[in-house]
Design a protein around this motif. Structure first.
Motif, PDB file in Angstrom:
ATOM      1  N   PHE A  45      -2.642   4.878   8.346  1.00  0.00           N
ATOM      2  CA  PHE A  45      -2.804   3.516   8.853  1.00  0.00           C
ATOM      3  C   PHE A  45      -4.285   3.178   9.012  1.00  0.00           C
ATOM      4  CE2 PHE A  45      -2.971   0.281  12.227  1.00  0.00           C
ATOM      5  CZ  PHE A  45      -2.120  -0.673  11.683  1.00  0.00           C
ATOM      6  N   GLY A  46      -5.077   4.149   9.473  1.00  0.00           N
ATOM      7  CA  GLY A  46      -6.509   3.916   9.601  1.00  0.00           C
ATOM      8  C   GLY A  46      -7.173   3.670   8.260  1.00  0.00           C
ATOM      9  N   ILE A  47      -6.733   4.392   7.234  1.00  0.00           N
ATOM     10  CA  ILE A  47      -7.269   4.179   5.881  1.00  0.00           C
ATOM     11  C   ILE A  47      -6.940   2.775   5.401  1.00  0.00           C
ATOM     12  CG2 ILE A  47      -7.071   4.890   3.471  1.00  0.00           C
ATOM     13  CD1 ILE A  47      -6.568   7.730   4.475  1.00  0.00           C
ATOM     14  N   PHE A  48      -5.694   2.349   5.670  1.00  0.00           N
ATOM     15  CA  PHE A  48      -5.270   1.018   5.238  1.00  0.00           C
ATOM     16  C   PHE A  48      -6.104  -0.071   5.906  1.00  0.00           C
ATOM     17  CE2 PHE A  48      -2.526  -2.668   6.298  1.00  0.00           C
ATOM     18  CZ  PHE A  48      -2.388  -3.181   5.025  1.00  0.00           C
ATOM     19  N   VAL A  49      -6.314   0.043   7.206  1.00  0.00           N
ATOM     20  CA  VAL A  49      -7.008  -1.003   7.953  1.00  0.00           C
ATOM     21  C   VAL A  49      -8.513  -0.967   7.714  1.00  0.00           C
ATOM     22  CG1 VAL A  49      -7.545  -1.847  10.274  1.00  0.00           C
ATOM     23  CG2 VAL A  49      -5.224  -1.112   9.725  1.00  0.00           C
ATOM     24  N   ARG A  50      -9.107   0.216   7.683  1.00  0.00           N
ATOM     25  CA  ARG A  50     -10.570   0.343   7.643  1.00  0.00           C
ATOM     26  C   ARG A  50     -11.142   0.455   6.241  1.00  0.00           C
ATOM     27  NH1 ARG A  50     -11.465   4.729  12.587  1.00  0.00           N
ATOM     28  NH2 ARG A  50     -10.409   3.499  14.212  1.00  0.00           N
ATOM     29  N   VAL A  51     -10.302   0.846   5.269  1.00  0.00           N
ATOM     30  CA  VAL A  51     -10.821   1.051   3.904  1.00  0.00           C
ATOM     31  C   VAL A  51     -10.185   0.085   2.908  1.00  0.00           C
ATOM     32  CG1 VAL A  51     -11.075   2.696   2.008  1.00  0.00           C
ATOM     33  CG2 VAL A  51     -11.285   3.484   4.380  1.00  0.00           C
ATOM     34  N   ILE A  52      -8.855   0.089   2.851  1.00  0.00           N
ATOM     35  CA  ILE A  52      -8.158  -0.667   1.808  1.00  0.00           C
ATOM     36  C   ILE A  52      -8.327  -2.175   1.999  1.00  0.00           C
ATOM     37  CG2 ILE A  52      -5.943  -1.114   0.729  1.00  0.00           C
ATOM     38  CD1 ILE A  52      -7.101   1.660   0.219  1.00  0.00           C
ATOM     39  N   ILE A  53      -8.062  -2.675   3.202  1.00  0.00           N
ATOM     40  CA  ILE A  53      -8.154  -4.121   3.439  1.00  0.00           C
ATOM     41  C   ILE A  53      -9.578  -4.651   3.215  1.00  0.00           C
ATOM     42  CG2 ILE A  53      -8.001  -5.924   5.209  1.00  0.00           C
ATOM     43  CD1 ILE A  53      -5.339  -5.185   4.034  1.00  0.00           C
ATOM     44  N   PRO A  54     -10.636  -4.001   3.739  1.00  0.00           N
ATOM     45  CA  PRO A  54     -11.986  -4.551   3.515  1.00  0.00           C
ATOM     46  C   PRO A  54     -12.392  -4.649   2.049  1.00  0.00           C
ATOM     47  CG  PRO A  54     -12.008  -3.012   5.354  1.00  0.00           C
ATOM     48  CD  PRO A  54     -10.656  -2.892   4.720  1.00  0.00           C
ATOM     49  N   VAL A  55     -11.931  -3.709   1.198  1.00  0.00           N
ATOM     50  CA  VAL A  55     -12.316  -3.764  -0.216  1.00  0.00           C
ATOM     51  C   VAL A  55     -11.350  -4.618  -1.035  1.00  0.00           C
ATOM     52  CG1 VAL A  55     -13.397  -1.498  -0.076  1.00  0.00           C
ATOM     53  CG2 VAL A  55     -11.028  -1.674  -0.852  1.00  0.00           C
ATOM     54  N   TYR A  73       0.831  -1.203   0.000  1.00  0.00           N
ATOM     55  CA  TYR A  73       0.000   0.000   0.000  1.00  0.00           C
ATOM     56  C   TYR A  73       0.867   1.256   0.000  1.00  0.00           C
ATOM     57  CZ  TYR A  73      -3.186   3.635   1.608  1.00  0.00           C
ATOM     58  OH  TYR A  73      -3.895   4.793   1.730  1.00  0.00           O
ATOM     59  N   ALA A  74       1.934   1.230   0.789  1.00  0.00           N
ATOM     60  CA  ALA A  74       2.833   2.387   0.821  1.00  0.00           C
ATOM     61  C   ALA A  74       3.514   2.588  -0.533  1.00  0.00           C
ATOM     62  CB  ALA A  74       3.871   2.207   1.924  1.00  0.00           C
ATOM     63  N   LEU A  75       3.985   1.497  -1.142  1.00  0.00           N
ATOM     64  CA  LEU A  75       4.682   1.615  -2.421  1.00  0.00           C
ATOM     65  C   LEU A  75       3.739   1.900  -3.582  1.00  0.00           C
ATOM     66  CD1 LEU A  75       7.342  -1.241  -2.121  1.00  0.00           C
ATOM     67  CD2 LEU A  75       7.698   1.213  -1.910  1.00  0.00           C
ATOM     68  N   SER A  76       2.457   1.682  -3.401  1.00  0.00           N
ATOM     69  CA  SER A  76       1.496   1.997  -4.459  1.00  0.00           C
ATOM     70  C   SER A  76       1.176   3.484  -4.511  1.00  0.00           C
ATOM     71  CB  SER A  76       0.202   1.206  -4.261  1.00  0.00           C
ATOM     72  OG  SER A  76      -0.472   1.628  -3.083  1.00  0.00           O
ATOM     73  N   ARG A  77       1.581   4.232  -3.479  1.00  0.00           N
ATOM     74  CA  ARG A  77       1.383   5.679  -3.454  1.00  0.00           C
ATOM     75  C   ARG A  77       2.531   6.350  -4.210  1.00  0.00           C
ATOM     76  NH1 ARG A  77      -3.475   5.786  -3.069  1.00  0.00           N
ATOM     77  NH2 ARG A  77      -3.045   3.687  -3.818  1.00  0.00           N
ATOM     78  N   ARG A  78       2.209   7.054  -5.281  1.00  0.00           N
ATOM     79  CA  ARG A  78       3.235   7.656  -6.126  1.00  0.00           C
ATOM     80  C   ARG A  78       3.972   8.800  -5.433  1.00  0.00           C
ATOM     81  NH1 ARG A  78       2.864   5.539 -11.093  1.00  0.00           N
ATOM     82  NH2 ARG A  78       0.898   4.584 -11.724  1.00  0.00           N
ATOM     83  N   GLU A  79       3.380   9.341  -4.391  1.00  0.00           N
ATOM     84  CA  GLU A  79       4.032  10.449  -3.695  1.00  0.00           C
ATOM     85  C   GLU A  79       5.091   9.977  -2.697  1.00  0.00           C
ATOM     86  OE1 GLU A  79       0.120   9.551  -1.526  1.00  0.00           O
ATOM     87  OE2 GLU A  79       0.861   9.679  -3.592  1.00  0.00           O
ATOM     88  N   LEU A  80       5.264   8.669  -2.533  1.00  0.00           N
ATOM     89  CA  LEU A  80       6.249   8.145  -1.602  1.00  0.00           C
ATOM     90  C   LEU A  80       7.661   8.464  -2.076  1.00  0.00           C
ATOM     91  CD1 LEU A  80       6.855   6.340   0.928  1.00  0.00           C
ATOM     92  CD2 LEU A  80       6.983   4.417  -0.651  1.00  0.00           C
TER      93      LEU A  80
END
Length: 292
Positions: A180-190, A97-104
């Motif tokens: 981290f909240g976005i990753f756990v509550r949004v990204i993982i469920p979808v 998820y971190a590496l998929s963000r182009r702004e990293l």
């Protein structure tokens, strides 16, 4: 037109016949092991058992389950499969998820380094020395920590994450969620299809892995069932198992029948789990391979 239809029909029947043969060649060895594991060991030594047990018995399995060492190995395998798969999926998905963000910052360098590790590795001896210096030898953690991350699985996760609408993350940020909240509550469920795909991959690996137990573990109470089975087959350990129940062994159970029963016990659990994850497995790969 009739000639074309006949040729297509002939092609379909040829495909059906070839697939039927392949299925038989794939399934029959498993069936052969299963029926012989339910046959009396002394009777099975005569041979000639191909389709059904000739003298049905469950004493082979009674012998196996009566052995404390094998049941401990089975428990280690279940524990390392569940814990190792959960941590592997969570940690690999988080990095992906971190590496998929182009702004990293430094994203391209990280991806380049990770790609190199897919083709080149330090080898067995450096890996052994590293795990020794980290104090992981003869510990349960040696099954978990080295396998927590896979760059190949990261690529699958990244491909999936890039297709998730960015609007979902923006909405979560407006509601006050951090990364981290976005990753756990949004990204993982979808992302359950790809999560199930990677979980199946790594779960099968953890369940079938015997090599770590052979190389990194000397304590018998920390060996997984696949390593235990390896020692039975390669080191004639089945005689020790069979001798643990002498009042049964001297009648019907042989070392070969114990081997077959142990193979069934080690194989069937992961076979039963696969059908429940198959739909996610296919969906995860299809979604991850599609491009807008």
């Amino acid at each position: 037109m009739n000639i074309r239809r006949n040729s297509e029909r002939l092609f379909d029947w040829a495909n059906f016949g070839i697939m039927l043969i392949i299925c038989f060649l794939t399934i029959y060895p498993i069936w052969y092991v299963l029926i012989n594991s339910f046959n009396e060991g002394t009777d099975a030594m005569r041979g000639g058992i191909y389709w059904l047990p000739r003298v049905f018995t469950i004493e082979n399995y009674t012998t196996v389950f009566s052995n404390n060492g094998l049941m401990t190995a089975f428990g280690i395998t279940v524990a390392k499969t569940l814990l190792g798969t959960a941590l592997h999926v969570f940690f690999t998905a988080m990095v992906a998820y971190a590496l998929s963000r182009r702004e990293l910052i430094g994203r391209k360098a990280y991806l380049m380094i990770g790609t190199i590790t897919m083709f080149f590795s330090g080898g067995l001896i450096p890996t052994y020395l590293l795990l020794r210096d980290l104090g992981l030898l003869d510990t349960f953690a040696v099954y978990i920590l080295p396998a927590m991350f896979s760059f190949f699985d990261l690529i699958i996760f990244m491909t999936f994450f890039r297709e998730i609408p960015y609007g979902l993350e923006e909405a979560a940020k407006i509601d006050g969620a951090n990364d981290f909240g976005i990753f756990v509550r949004v990204i993982i469920p979808v992302s359950m299809p790809v999560v199930a795909t990677i979980a199946l991959f790594h779960g099968v690996y953890q369940w079938n892995d015997y090599f770590a137990g052979v190389i990194y573990i000397n304590k018998t109470d920390l060996q997984p069932i696949q390593t235990y089975l390896y020692r039975i087959i390669a080191l004639s350990g089945s005689n020790q198992i069979a001798s643990s129940v002498p009042n049964v062994v001297e009648k019907t159970v042989t070392s070969q029948s114990v081997k077959l029963a142990t193979m069934v016990i080690a194989t069937l659990p992961i076979v039963f789990v696969y059908p429940f994850l198959q739909k996610y497995f296919v969906k995860g790969f299809m979604i991850g391979s599609m491009k807008e």
